[in-house]
Design an enzyme around this catalytic site. Structure first.
Site, PDB file in Angstrom:
ATOM      1  N   ARG A 109     -34.658 -39.191  38.751  1.00 32.69           N
ATOM      2  CA  ARG A 109     -33.883 -38.161  38.066  1.00 32.69           C
ATOM      3  C   ARG A 109     -33.253 -38.732  36.801  1.00 32.69           C
ATOM      4  O   ARG A 109     -32.772 -39.868  36.796  1.00 32.69           O
ATOM      5  CB  ARG A 109     -32.768 -37.640  38.975  1.00 32.69           C
ATOM      6  CG  ARG A 109     -33.246 -36.890  40.193  1.00 32.69           C
ATOM      7  CD  ARG A 109     -32.051 -36.343  40.958  1.00 32.69           C
ATOM      8  NE  ARG A 109     -32.461 -35.585  42.135  1.00 32.69           N
ATOM      9  CZ  ARG A 109     -31.628 -34.926  42.919  1.00 32.69           C
ATOM     10  NH1 ARG A 109     -30.321 -34.930  42.650  1.00 32.69           N
ATOM     11  NH2 ARG A 109     -32.070 -34.258  43.962  1.00 32.69           N
ATOM     12  N   ASP A 167     -30.393 -38.075  33.560  1.00 35.21           N
ATOM     13  CA  ASP A 167     -29.177 -37.350  33.202  1.00 35.21           C
ATOM     14  C   ASP A 167     -29.431 -36.408  32.028  1.00 35.21           C
ATOM     15  O   ASP A 167     -30.457 -36.495  31.343  1.00 35.21           O
ATOM     16  CB  ASP A 167     -28.068 -38.332  32.796  1.00 35.21           C
ATOM     17  CG  ASP A 167     -27.610 -39.219  33.944  1.00 35.21           C
ATOM     18  OD1 ASP A 167     -27.845 -38.846  35.107  1.00 35.21           O
ATOM     19  OD2 ASP A 167     -27.015 -40.283  33.663  1.00 35.21           O
ATOM     20  N   TYR A 221     -36.811 -48.553  31.862  1.00 34.12           N
ATOM     21  CA  TYR A 221     -36.172 -47.761  30.817  1.00 34.12           C
ATOM     22  C   TYR A 221     -36.039 -48.593  29.544  1.00 34.12           C
ATOM     23  O   TYR A 221     -35.950 -49.820  29.582  1.00 34.12           O
ATOM     24  CB  TYR A 221     -34.764 -47.332  31.233  1.00 34.12           C
ATOM     25  CG  TYR A 221     -34.693 -46.203  32.230  1.00 34.12           C
ATOM     26  CD1 TYR A 221     -34.489 -44.886  31.813  1.00 34.12           C
ATOM     27  CD2 TYR A 221     -34.803 -46.443  33.596  1.00 34.12           C
ATOM     28  CE1 TYR A 221     -34.393 -43.845  32.723  1.00 34.12           C
ATOM     29  CE2 TYR A 221     -34.710 -45.406  34.517  1.00 34.12           C
ATOM     30  CZ  TYR A 221     -34.502 -44.116  34.074  1.00 34.12           C
ATOM     31  OH  TYR A 221     -34.423 -43.090  34.980  1.00 34.12           O
ATOM     32  N   ARG A 279     -27.078 -46.549  32.033  1.00 32.20           N
ATOM     33  CA  ARG A 279     -26.102 -46.312  30.971  1.00 32.20           C
ATOM     34  C   ARG A 279     -24.846 -47.155  31.176  1.00 32.20           C
ATOM     35  O   ARG A 279     -24.221 -47.606  30.197  1.00 32.20           O
ATOM     36  CB  ARG A 279     -25.749 -44.827  30.918  1.00 32.20           C
ATOM     37  CG  ARG A 279     -26.900 -43.948  30.432  1.00 32.20           C
ATOM     38  CD  ARG A 279     -26.580 -42.482  30.599  1.00 32.20           C
ATOM     39  NE  ARG A 279     -25.373 -42.129  29.869  1.00 32.20           N
ATOM     40  CZ  ARG A 279     -24.647 -41.037  30.122  1.00 32.20           C
ATOM     41  NH1 ARG A 279     -25.003 -40.206  31.098  1.00 32.20           N
ATOM     42  NH2 ARG A 279     -23.567 -40.781  29.406  1.00 32.20           N
TER      43      ARG A 279
END
Length: 296
Positions: free
Chosen positions: A65, A67, A143, A231
């Site tokens: 998932r 954000d 990522y 993050r």
């Protein structure tokens, strides 16, 4: 008719066939991946398009998932269809059902997105091997995060996918601090924990490097990520790169195993899910069972 008829249904799937979709999306116009009532999300948009084609509500399972505002180049999902639904996608045209679904899904997404056409692109459709689970079979997710440190590197054309950071960052300090977080660790300090879920993850890569344009790119890879983890890792590392904190501070925060007033999330728009890796077909089911046992 050149129909592709799967020989084996999904194990334990009640006769359903598991279909893998590989897709990319610009997360800017969406309120994240997961379905939210009254809000445009990537999952909601994709499921609406599939429902129009399959003529019933469907639910997809995603590898990771993302954000609100986070992008993906290498997202993976699966959806379970009956054999009749799969073979009926051609509607009499002599196409492989995977080609038919790819073409028709692209058209349905284009119509559903309207002015946002192109924000979601499905690149590949295929019958998944037995035992495949987009979420639980994954070995790792990778990522990237782009940072333009210093106004001289602020390119207006890349502002929607790059963090503009006012301070010059020290790559050596960033990597010194990031390297201390690698391995199997409890990342509670860098996560927004979900009730009943573990925050133990294996961080496999966390490193920073400058591209030819001088922009810093962070690479973050783990077996899985808990909520907000990437993050939070990048946001905390920026303190070290700017010289506000020592490199060892990142490890000290890890050992504290708690979020506090110094916890910070880097902005979502430079974050991109680049790739999800899976084992060979023979190892998919075992990997999924192992991951479920660890996560649940």
């Amino acid at each position: 008719m050149n129909h592709q008829k799967p020989a084996v249904p999904v194990t334990g799937g009640g006769g359903f066939l598991r279909i893998r979709l590989d897709l990319a999306y610009d997360g800017g116009p969406f309120n994240g991946w997961a379905v939210q009532p009254g809000r445009r999300t990537v999952q909601g948009t994709l499921e609406e398009a599939l429902a129009l084609l399959i003529r019933r509500p469907v639910r997809v399972t995603v590898a990771g998932r993302t954000d609100a505002g986070v992008h993906a180049r290498g997202q993976v999902v699966h959806v379970d269809l009956t054999e009749a639904e799969w073979l009926g996608l051609n509607r009499g045209v002599e196409l492989d059902p995977s080609v038919a679904l790819l073409r028709r899904l692209r058209g349905a997404l284009s119509r559903g997105l309207g002015d946002l056409t192109g924000a979601i692109e499905v690149h590949r459709v295929a019958i998944a091997p037995v035992g495949f689970d987009a979420r639980f079979s994954a070995l790792w997710r990778r990522y990237s995060y782009r940072i333009a440190d210093g106004q001289a590197r602020w390119d207006p054309l890349g502002r929607t996918s790059t963090l503009w950071h006012k301070d010059q960052l020290d790559v050596g300090l960033l990597n010194e601090g990031a390297s201390q977080l690698l391995g199997l660790q409890d990342f509670r300090s860098y996560c927004k924990p979900r009730e009943g879920a573990t925050t133990i993850r294996e961080l496999q890569r966390f490193e920073f490097a400058r591209g030819a344009d001088g922009v810093l790119v962070a690479t973050v890879q783990a077996d899985a990520f808990c909520h907000n983890m990437v993050r939070s890792l990048v946001g905390s590392a920026l303190y070290v790169g700017a010289g506000v904190e020592k490199p060892g501070w990142l490890h000290e925060r890890l050992l504290a195993r708690q979020r506090d007033a110094r916890s910070v999330l880097a902005a979502p728009h430079p974050l991109v899910l680049e790739e999800v890796a899976y084992p060979s077909a023979s190892g998919l089911l075992a990997r999924a069972e192992l991951t479920r046992a660890r996560r649940e």
